[in-house]
Design a protein around this motif. Sequence first.
Motif, PDB file in Angstrom:
ATOM      1  N   ALA A  76      53.054  -4.430  58.760  1.00  0.00           N
ATOM      2  CA  ALA A  76      51.937  -3.720  59.389  1.00  0.00           C
ATOM      3  C   ALA A  76      52.415  -2.850  60.548  1.00  0.00           C
ATOM      4  O   ALA A  76      51.860  -1.772  60.793  1.00  0.00           O
ATOM      5  CB  ALA A  76      50.883  -4.710  59.872  1.00  0.00           C
ATOM      6  N   ASN A  77      53.462  -3.312  61.261  1.00  0.00           N
ATOM      7  CA  ASN A  77      53.968  -2.576  62.416  1.00  0.00           C
ATOM      8  C   ASN A  77      55.121  -1.639  62.078  1.00  0.00           C
ATOM      9  O   ASN A  77      55.670  -0.993  62.978  1.00  0.00           O
ATOM     10  CB  ASN A  77      54.427  -3.560  63.504  1.00  0.00           C
ATOM     11  CG  ASN A  77      53.293  -4.423  64.032  1.00  0.00           C
ATOM     12  OD1 ASN A  77      52.145  -3.984  64.072  1.00  0.00           O
ATOM     13  ND2 ASN A  77      53.604  -5.647  64.422  1.00  0.00           N
ATOM     14  N   ALA A  82      50.236   2.121  54.489  1.00  0.00           N
ATOM     15  CA  ALA A  82      49.157   3.107  54.465  1.00  0.00           C
ATOM     16  C   ALA A  82      47.991   2.602  55.308  1.00  0.00           C
ATOM     17  O   ALA A  82      47.740   1.392  55.369  1.00  0.00           O
ATOM     18  CB  ALA A  82      48.697   3.351  53.031  1.00  0.00           C
ATOM     19  N   PRO A  83      47.266   3.497  55.978  1.00  0.00           N
ATOM     20  CA  PRO A  83      46.127   3.060  56.796  1.00  0.00           C
ATOM     21  C   PRO A  83      45.101   2.261  55.996  1.00  0.00           C
ATOM     22  O   PRO A  83      44.487   1.340  56.531  1.00  0.00           O
ATOM     23  CB  PRO A  83      45.532   4.393  57.290  1.00  0.00           C
ATOM     24  CG  PRO A  83      46.675   5.352  57.271  1.00  0.00           C
ATOM     25  CD  PRO A  83      47.519   4.941  56.094  1.00  0.00           C
ATOM     26  N   THR A  84      44.930   2.598  54.714  1.00  0.00           N
ATOM     27  CA  THR A  84      43.957   1.882  53.889  1.00  0.00           C
ATOM     28  C   THR A  84      44.416   0.470  53.544  1.00  0.00           C
ATOM     29  O   THR A  84      43.649  -0.317  53.007  1.00  0.00           O
ATOM     30  CB  THR A  84      43.706   2.655  52.581  1.00  0.00           C
ATOM     31  OG1 THR A  84      44.962   2.909  51.925  1.00  0.00           O
ATOM     32  CG2 THR A  84      43.034   3.992  52.869  1.00  0.00           C
ATOM     33  N   GLN A  85      45.691   0.153  53.847  1.00  0.00           N
ATOM     34  CA  GLN A  85      46.230  -1.159  53.503  1.00  0.00           C
ATOM     35  C   GLN A  85      46.001  -2.184  54.611  1.00  0.00           C
ATOM     36  O   GLN A  85      46.144  -3.390  54.366  1.00  0.00           O
ATOM     37  CB  GLN A  85      47.736  -1.028  53.226  1.00  0.00           C
ATOM     38  CG  GLN A  85      48.323  -2.091  52.347  1.00  0.00           C
ATOM     39  CD  GLN A  85      49.769  -1.788  52.006  1.00  0.00           C
ATOM     40  OE1 GLN A  85      50.643  -1.806  52.868  1.00  0.00           O
ATOM     41  NE2 GLN A  85      50.034  -1.485  50.747  1.00  0.00           N
ATOM     42  N   HIS A  86      45.635  -1.743  55.798  1.00  0.00           N
ATOM     43  CA  HIS A  86      45.529  -2.664  56.929  1.00  0.00           C
ATOM     44  C   HIS A  86      44.417  -3.696  56.728  1.00  0.00           C
ATOM     45  O   HIS A  86      44.520  -4.820  57.216  1.00  0.00           O
ATOM     46  CB  HIS A  86      45.320  -1.886  58.220  1.00  0.00           C
ATOM     47  CG  HIS A  86      46.572  -1.207  58.700  1.00  0.00           C
ATOM     48  ND1 HIS A  86      47.592  -1.881  59.324  1.00  0.00           N
ATOM     49  CD2 HIS A  86      46.977   0.086  58.620  1.00  0.00           C
ATOM     50  CE1 HIS A  86      48.563  -1.046  59.633  1.00  0.00           C
ATOM     51  NE2 HIS A  86      48.222   0.167  59.204  1.00  0.00           N
ATOM     52  N   SER A  87      43.354  -3.332  56.035  1.00  0.00           N
ATOM     53  CA  SER A  87      42.298  -4.298  55.767  1.00  0.00           C
ATOM     54  C   SER A  87      42.825  -5.446  54.904  1.00  0.00           C
ATOM     55  O   SER A  87      42.550  -6.622  55.173  1.00  0.00           O
ATOM     56  CB  SER A  87      41.116  -3.608  55.080  1.00  0.00           C
ATOM     57  OG  SER A  87      40.125  -4.545  54.718  1.00  0.00           O
ATOM     58  N   ARG A 261      50.495  11.152  54.388  1.00  0.00           N
ATOM     59  CA  ARG A 261      50.741   9.953  55.168  1.00  0.00           C
ATOM     60  C   ARG A 261      51.819  10.214  56.214  1.00  0.00           C
ATOM     61  O   ARG A 261      52.565  11.181  56.130  1.00  0.00           O
ATOM     62  CB  ARG A 261      51.179   8.793  54.265  1.00  0.00           C
ATOM     63  CG  ARG A 261      50.107   8.280  53.327  1.00  0.00           C
ATOM     64  CD  ARG A 261      50.664   7.253  52.380  1.00  0.00           C
ATOM     65  NE  ARG A 261      51.353   6.174  53.053  1.00  0.00           N
ATOM     66  CZ  ARG A 261      52.060   5.241  52.415  1.00  0.00           C
ATOM     67  NH1 ARG A 261      52.162   5.274  51.122  1.00  0.00           N
ATOM     68  NH2 ARG A 261      52.666   4.291  53.095  1.00  0.00           N
ATOM     69  N   ARG A 262      51.879   9.327  57.200  1.00  0.00           N
ATOM     70  CA  ARG A 262      52.917   9.328  58.228  1.00  0.00           C
ATOM     71  C   ARG A 262      52.953  10.647  58.998  1.00  0.00           C
ATOM     72  O   ARG A 262      54.014  11.174  59.331  1.00  0.00           O
ATOM     73  CB  ARG A 262      54.290   9.053  57.612  1.00  0.00           C
ATOM     74  CG  ARG A 262      54.338   7.722  56.854  1.00  0.00           C
ATOM     75  CD  ARG A 262      55.589   7.563  56.049  1.00  0.00           C
ATOM     76  NE  ARG A 262      55.462   6.456  55.119  1.00  0.00           N
ATOM     77  CZ  ARG A 262      56.328   6.210  54.132  1.00  0.00           C
ATOM     78  NH1 ARG A 262      57.352   7.004  53.958  1.00  0.00           N
ATOM     79  NH2 ARG A 262      56.139   5.191  53.328  1.00  0.00           N
ATOM     80  N   LYS A 308      36.588   8.102  60.097  1.00  0.00           N
ATOM     81  CA  LYS A 308      36.049   7.121  59.151  1.00  0.00           C
ATOM     82  C   LYS A 308      34.526   7.055  59.247  1.00  0.00           C
ATOM     83  O   LYS A 308      33.837   6.930  58.226  1.00  0.00           O
ATOM     84  CB  LYS A 308      36.659   5.747  59.425  1.00  0.00           C
ATOM     85  CG  LYS A 308      36.333   4.693  58.382  1.00  0.00           C
ATOM     86  CD  LYS A 308      37.093   3.415  58.627  1.00  0.00           C
ATOM     87  CE  LYS A 308      36.805   2.377  57.558  1.00  0.00           C
ATOM     88  NZ  LYS A 308      37.550   1.116  57.794  1.00  0.00           N
TER      89      LYS A 308
END
Length: 403
Positions: A76-77, A82-87, A261-262, A308
């Motif tokens: 995560a760090n 991907a931002p959508t993967q944080h959930s 991304r990134r 969002k």
Amino acid sequence: MAKPRQKASGMWEIALRHPSLPGGRKYFTFDTEAQAMAYGEQWSLLKMAGIQPPAELLKPATKKAIVLAHLIRTWANSGLAAPTQHSSLGSLMTEVGAVNLEDATYTWLAGYLQQLKVKNNLAPNSIRHRIQALGRCIDEYLRHNPTVVFSNPVRLLPKGYSAYTDLDKKLVLANGGKAKIDVSRDRRLHKGEQERIVAALSGFQRPDRERGLLLLGGNSMLTMFLVIVYSGLRLKEAYTLKRGGIDLEHKVIQVQSSKQRRGNIAFRDVPMRPEVHAALVHYLATRSMLPGANLFPFMEEESDLPIKKVSSRLSARFTTAFDYADCPGLHEHDLRHEATCRWLEMRDSSGNWMFRSEEINRIMGWSAGSVMAQRYASFRGSDLAARMWATPEAGGASFALSV
């Protein structure tokens, strides 16, 4: 006797050997060089006298167990997730964070999969998000720890692992749940639906309703709807358009892709269909703005409005408009499916296909060689039949039945 050496921290370290020690050698650390030398001399005397080292030194050093929570936090760090993967990573932290890495075997993973189906009763797509995120966490750890001998169990899963098996269905039913299936979207606009949506977004009041829609931003929602349905822009790509990206003379829209991304920023040029050009000409005639201004006002409705929240808010407004226009089951993203089919079905003046698949990929923001156009293509059987029966060969053909 070994000589002590000073470490970068300023402490003094000495390596002492004895055949009874694990690995034959052990390191000891002291505050001063004199303390290290004195301990080394005592060790030599014990060794010459044949006295065994203390029992606690003969035990192999216990390795600290690595738990999956450490792997999840590391991924995560890393800046690679991907931002959508944080959930999904947050869910994994709660559900499997306390599990030791060495215990995360294929058998354990199979049990976790069954838990996601039976206890959590998740849809296959949600299951895949969790499992794929877990696989990336383990891969990242193994890449940075090449001496660790461990097989990532996620890479051993068979194809279709997220689908509910017959046993899963029975267990889910016994648990009071319902087996979930993958839902593929192929919703197209039916006859008359676009006209009703345009009317609703234009402020038309249905006879059976007390009032029309409350349209914030004037004709912004109507114009954005026409841009999306005729161009295929993603929702975020549409509401982040800049005035400077609208080239009415060359009939091109410069779109910033929302799939980067990134921190990468990429633009693509989308040709304007006549319907889009007419809608934008009418829209821009009602307002004046600088090239750097947002074409649509939705990000400026409140200060510091998160992207969002803008997307969520506009999706809800489209849902309300589609309901008002009596278009059941229609979602905003279905407009992208509709636009893809319209690009694929376009013909030139000679009746030939207007665009190649590579060109459509470019228009829609897909990579070269992508098969997304085939996935998004939702051709109606009635349209295909009408096209076939409109040809002279089909219209003039006679069929003989033989008994």
